[in-house]
Design an enzyme around this catalytic site. Structure first.
Site, mmCIF file in Angstrom:
data_model
loop_
_atom_site.group_PDB
_atom_site.id
_atom_site.type_symbol
_atom_site.label_atom_id
_atom_site.label_comp_id
_atom_site.label_asym_id
_atom_site.label_seq_id
_atom_site.Cartn_x
_atom_site.Cartn_y
_atom_site.Cartn_z
ATOM 1 N N THR A 74 45.623 -8.249 56.583
ATOM 2 C CA THR A 74 46.390 -8.226 55.543
ATOM 3 C C THR A 74 47.519 -6.561 55.457
ATOM 4 O O THR A 74 48.176 -6.371 55.713
ATOM 5 C CB THR A 74 46.144 -8.925 53.976
ATOM 6 O OG1 THR A 74 45.831 -10.291 54.300
ATOM 7 C CG2 THR A 74 47.427 -8.485 53.207
ATOM 8 N N ASN A 95 42.167 -3.374 56.385
ATOM 9 C CA ASN A 95 41.936 -4.008 54.982
ATOM 10 C C ASN A 95 41.269 -2.770 54.097
ATOM 11 O O ASN A 95 40.855 -2.273 53.249
ATOM 12 C CB ASN A 95 41.749 -5.196 54.354
ATOM 13 C CG ASN A 95 42.342 -6.134 54.863
ATOM 14 O OD1 ASN A 95 44.100 -5.726 54.870
ATOM 15 N ND2 ASN A 95 42.112 -7.456 54.779
#
Ligand code: ZN
Length: 538
Positions: A74, A95
């Site tokens: 992400t 991340n």
């Protein structure tokens, strides 16, 4: 006196419709990232969209879009979209990464300020202060504000890292979901609408929600999967008990709430109506929450896709009523592979439960006769070798780890940082990049591991499905890399484009539409000519 016919002829001739004509600059840029919307998922539902995603699909659609790098997570993915740069340049290589220079907790979260770590007991902040300090480059919003301080930059997302990586360093209103509503430690002057939306959300959460009624398309997909553990998978319709905020978040509802807040901020701040072009960035996280919990091939994701389509339709209708000239781009931060249990494809399987970092570490230590742990990391992926070891011992640990991992049948390859660092940042169509090139695009000498281990295609990095994680992404394989890239503007011609493009191309494309010059050497992406917009000569 001119006749009506003469006037018409005159104006047709003067407007020269076939001449290249740049459209006016939009006053509002809307950048939407749908977390985990793989190209495969988008294509699977594309014919069934009737609202927002249908409208956006009627603009320019790049069918072969890529988050080009290997670390398909992400934070890296969001960092590419509005910076025009691969994670190797943004610095957001994962991340989480490990920084041996930190005294206690060596793990670094991509969107935290490690200099301002609250005590771990501070549940409200989750033990960190949200920040863009790790982002090494400016975003489109940062550049817009540098060019004209009258530009406003607003970012709203279901995750803090999405909101921050899209906003950058100078966002005016930066909001993310936290527990029961939207919060921020980056917005000194909150817009009034935030408290209103949070109050509405609290009332919704306080009420129970019955199961969603699936349309026939989704109802036909209901099939309970046989998975370990006491949980349903394949038949969930998102009913929840009164007060269950976690269930609210892990459902299509949180995207609706995110879009309502984005719309409220657009109205309160009169985005697109000021002296300069404004930016509204939106991170829609529910597809990722649903996908991790249930995979992306069942009724749960079908309900999510249909809800997202409807909510985006409502949101775009709201923007229309504001009467501003806006352009929308929509893409994703990464894709995903479905849960292996959905089909009988023997290529798709779960990672062997023995491939934990602890097991790898103990195997290497027993081979070398070392007593204390020498490896740091989160499993297969970036692996850090204790930097306090003597250089000769360290080299032996690296060699032994490579030997152990390459002998594992599920491991594709193990790359050494020293070898990756020698590669040039890849350019050209990302469809043709080698695995080491993909790894290079999300490699940072200070932040990446000493070794980067890659699982074979189809191996899911979750050994056993838990309550919120059953499916995973993060690999360099195309099911995790391929994402749709779309641009839509009122009145624009539909275009289906098949050339391989990358999410790093989005920022320079938007910049050229709003007349913002970006020195090519500062970014990795290239401007795409869409809908009559022109790109600067390189
Ligand atoms: Zn994601």
């Amino acid at each position: 006196m001119k006749s009506f016919r003469f006037a018409a002829l005159c104006c047709i001739a003067l407007s020269a419709p076939l001449a290249a004509q740049s459209p006016a600059k939009p006053k509002l840029v809307v950048a939407i990232a749908v977390d985990q919307l793989s190209s495969d998922l988008f294509e699977a539902y594309r014919l069934h969209f009737t609202r927002g995603l249908k409208r956006l699909s009627s603009g320019t659609v790049f069918r072969n879009g890529y988050q080009a790098h290997a670390a398909s997570e992400t934070c890296p993915g969001h960092s590419t979209i509005l910076t025009g740069s691969h994670p190797a340049r943004t610095g957001i290589i994962a991340n989480n990464w490990f920084d041996p220079a930190l005294a206690n907790d060596k793990k670094v979260y991509c969107a935290e300020d490690v200099r301002r770590r609250p005590p771990p007991a501070d549940g409200k902040s989750g033990g960190y202060t949200v920040s863009a300090t790790h982002l090494k480059v400016p975003t489109l919003g940062d550049r817009m504000k540098a060019a004209n301080p009258a530009s406003r930059v607003v970012s709203v997302a279901g995750k803090d890292r999405a909101a921050v990586m899209l906003a950058g360093h100078r966002g005016d209103q930066v909001w993310w979901w936290s527990g029961k509503g939207f919060t921020s430690n980056l917005t000194p002057r909150p817009a009034a609408v935030v408290a209103q939306v949070n109050s509405g959300i609290a009332k919704l959460i306080a009420r129970p929600r019955p199961d969603l009624i699936p349309p026939p398309l989704c109802a036909a997909m209901a099939r309970r999967l046989d998975i370990p553990g006491d949980r349903d998978l394949g038949i969930v319709r998102f009913g929840r008990a009164a007060g269950d905020a976690a269930a609210y978040r892990n459902s299509p509802e949180v995207d609706g709430a995110t879009l309502v807040l984005a719309a409220g901020l657009a109205r309160e701040l009169r985005l697109g109506s000021g002296a300069a072009t404004d930016l509204l960035a939106i991170g829609l996280s529910a597809t990722d929450f649903v996908g991790h919990a249930y995979g992306n091939g069942g009724i749960e994701m079908c309900l999510q896709m249909m809800s997202l389509d409807r909510d985006l339709g409502d949101f775009l209708g709201f923007l229309d009523r504001l009467g501003v000239d806006y352009v929308v781009t929509l893409t994703a931060d990464h894709g995903v592979a479905d849960v292996p249990e959905r089909d009988d494809d023997p290529v798709t399987q779960r990672i062997d439960a023995s491939l934990t970092l602890e097991n790898i570490d103990s195997n290497v230590r027993s081979k070398l006769g070392l007593s204390r742990p020498v490896l740091l990391g989160e499993g297969i992926g970036d692996i850090y070798v204790d930097r306090t070891l003597a250089p000769a011992v360290r080299a032996r640990v690296i060699d032994a780890t490579v030997r152990f991992l390459t002998a594992q049948p599920q491991v594709h390859s193990v790359l050494r940082a020293a070898d990756i660092a020698k590669l040039a940042i890849p350019t050209g169509a990302p469809s043709g990049w080698t695995v080491p090139q993909r790894v290079r695009a999300s490699f940072d000498a200070q932040r990446s591991g000493d070794l980067i281990a890659i699982l074979k295609s189809g191996i899911t990095q979750i050994a056993a499905p838990g309550p919120t994680y059953a499916a995973a992404h993060g690999s360099p394989w195309d099911y995790d890399r391929r994402v749709p890239i779309m641009f839509w503007r009122k009145g624009a011609e539909a275009q289906e484009r098949s050339e391989a493009t990358a999410t790093v191309d989005i920022m320079p494309t938007l910049a050229s539409m709003i007349g913002l010059a970006i020195p090519a050497r500062q970014i990795d992406g290239r401007c795409l000519a869409v809908n009559g917009s022109t790109c600067p000569r390189r």
